[in-house]
Write an enzyme that holds these catalytic residues in place. Sequence first.
Site, short mmCIF file in Angstrom:
data_model
loop_
_atom_site.label_atom_id
_atom_site.label_comp_id
_atom_site.label_asym_id
_atom_site.label_seq_id
_atom_site.Cartn_x
_atom_site.Cartn_y
_atom_site.Cartn_z
N CYS B 162 48.77 36.44 25.13
CA CYS B 162 47.61 37.21 24.66
C CYS B 162 47.98 38.35 23.71
O CYS B 162 47.10 39.05 23.20
CB CYS B 162 46.82 37.72 25.86
SG CYS B 162 46.26 36.33 26.86
N HIS B 295 43.27 46.95 24.27
CA HIS B 295 43.35 45.57 24.77
C HIS B 295 42.14 45.34 25.68
O HIS B 295 41.52 44.29 25.61
CB HIS B 295 44.67 45.35 25.49
CG HIS B 295 44.88 43.94 25.92
ND1 HIS B 295 44.93 42.90 25.02
CD2 HIS B 295 45.03 43.38 27.15
CE1 HIS B 295 45.10 41.76 25.68
NE2 HIS B 295 45.17 42.02 26.97
#
Lengths: 412, 405
Positions: B162, B295
């Site tokens: 990710c 994030h």
Amino acid sequence: MTNTNDNDIVITGIGLVSAAGYSLDTLNESLRSGQASRSSLRKHTAEWSDRDYVGAVVDGWDPEPLLGKKGLQFMHAGSQYLLGASLLALREAGLEESMPEPDDLGIVIGTNLGGLKAASRYDYTAATQGPRYVSPMEAPNTLANSPASYLAIRVQARACNTTISSGQCSSLDAIGYAANLLRKNRAKCILVGGVEELNAYSLWVYNSMKVLPSDGAEKTGEPFDAKSSGWVPGEGAAVLVLERRGDAEARGARIWGEIAAWSSSYRGGFDSAARASGLERAILQSLASAGVTPDGVRLAVAGAVGDPAHDEVEALALRSVLGEARTPVCAAKGVLGETYGAGGIMSLAAALAIGQAGTLPEAVGYTIEPEASNGLASLRKQVGDRPFNGGATLLSAHDYHGVSSAVVLRVG
Amino acid sequence: MTKRVVITGLGVLSPIGSGKDRFWEGICSGAVGTGPVRTFDTALFDVHNGGEVKDANALDYISKLDPASIGRSTHLAIAAAKMAERDARLGEGGYEPWRIGVCFGTTMGNSSIIEDNTDLLVTEQRRASHALWSNYPQHTISSAVAEELELEGPSMVVPTACAAGNYAISWGKELIEDGLADAVIVGGSDAMSRACYTTFHRLGAIAPERCQPFDKNRKGMMVGEGAAALILEDYDRAVARGATIYAELLGYGLSCDAHHATAPHPEGLGAVLSMSRALNASGLSPMQISYISAHGTGTKANDATESTAIRRMFGDNADQVPISSIKAMMGHTMGAASAIEAVACALAIRHGVLPPTMNYSEPDPECVVNVVPNAAAQQPVRYALSNSFAFGGNISTIVMGEAVS
């Protein structure tokens, strides 16, 4: 003698878990004899084929003495190979007892099919039984970068943790990436490796790529051989410890060689000559960047693997760049098989092993024939051993999906 | 003198809109693009929502390759890359094909192939085609982009889960700085994946209804899909050809928690390291950052540890600097996430707009609180910092700013 600089990127350790054993000595024996571990892959392929494919496998390796028992059962084979090769490389580099600070230690790994097996099983279970029947401990294994992630935790590497996929060029590209990080002072020490494992899923992908030998083939995995009928698929891990020369010398480390340059290009499609032009560009750029002329190249280690269409690309590029100089060529994959993401560093390991022995053995040596009538015929098997006393070495790789990469290594 | 690297083209496919303009409209209007998953049947799962691309057909962008023999993450990557190339008018740049590179990040790669294969095994007792499987390896994403756009520079995929988008962006900058390319198409791509959904579901990480980053009552992340591509270009070359410059890519930081396979370090160890390295590389102090693209996945652990890391890095300023997570709007688009967030940052700088954190109702004392709640805000953005974290403790932060001549 070449001038050296504190900022040169040098190799201070190498570790292997391979079909040719676990050290440069065993690798050199294999290169000399032309023999490495071979096994039937039937246990992996039985589900979709009744044929006996042969692989260059890591045979009978027990990871426990090296890695310990803790957590081992959750790691797939590829992660175990990578951790094993990394610990051997750190030992070889004299770092085992005096590890770099975590913030200074980085990881860069070339690999391609790491998450395939676990992700396939996860999806099949989820679709047939339901998603709660998958194991949470398998979750990290569904990702391509899981070997690198386990490694970072094991060796406490915090400077970076990069995984690179470019097929057969992956680990050469990992070298280029890692050398850049070191030059820019983003880490002091990097474990750069390549890894791939053979299993039912990775072999199915190779089968679909039509790179496995045809049924009843007489020859398989013979580099630059028009009669060879495809890959001997291989597995394992190869890992280097890279540092800046100044740091390596300051701690009195043995220096195996220097990474002088990297370059890469893309050219796909079905035309071998067009693909070869891509590889040629990568080779020429890397040589120019290293300040090495073609006649200064003492050895070339090619990625040729026994798939004639693929090997022709490398033959054309090597002939074009090194034909006049008639540089000796080594094709180590004839012994190690095609280890895909690990192939580039396996080739580098072969160069170091040959440098250590002082000889390019007949079993893996090839001679360039600049006047040959076709591409493949430009490389023919070498007769007898030839001396190799180190110096500028070209590592090249071309990938099925079109990437070409080159690394210039100074051995010794 | 180190070369300056600027962003001159943007392409995006996302659950809140595809194409740079529709995407930006979605950001500015606070669109929420998550909802019931349509890609696969979620009947056996405890949760059913995700973020999918609904307004664009990636296949429309594929002209050379056979769409039936490449996976959906590749489709999305090609579409995003072509959007970005056209946006940058890169074809008019006069670049040799071998001077343009490609680098994409991904988490799951083309797992649509795995999932198509599973469905065929179950329903028809056969596997997906050899042609499709031959394009399973991760790097078929970057190779297909190079093939479709006829590019011959360095090409690779960085499958760092990710955090992959920022890793890919960072490598593009290095290729230009080192003189290996004049321009690089960088980005990330991940199609909606049942295998991925299964992973986060098994870890109990998926929110049942919506994604609420930094909210006290947040219930988890939401799996999404998407792709983004950015054209990185040598500043001097971009200026010389009169390119539109969205922003300058100033620097990046990489790090790794080296702590746990799936959980972040509780004190945000790697996140602090990554942010501080990105700031150092950019020659900026924390006080100079005008916007943080978090994030911010919406899980308890991520948002709390990211907040801890931001507090450690930014001190008192952590409550002043605007911080938002666009994952509330589209879910977590995996390897595409930080690439899409980079597009948002570039447009935030260009338009002087702070992207919002949607679905926000109650502040969490464990989290940062200045989160641009529920509506975009007009405010000049001079320097933006964007975080991305991943399984394996992989972390990457990028910093971009106004390109001042």
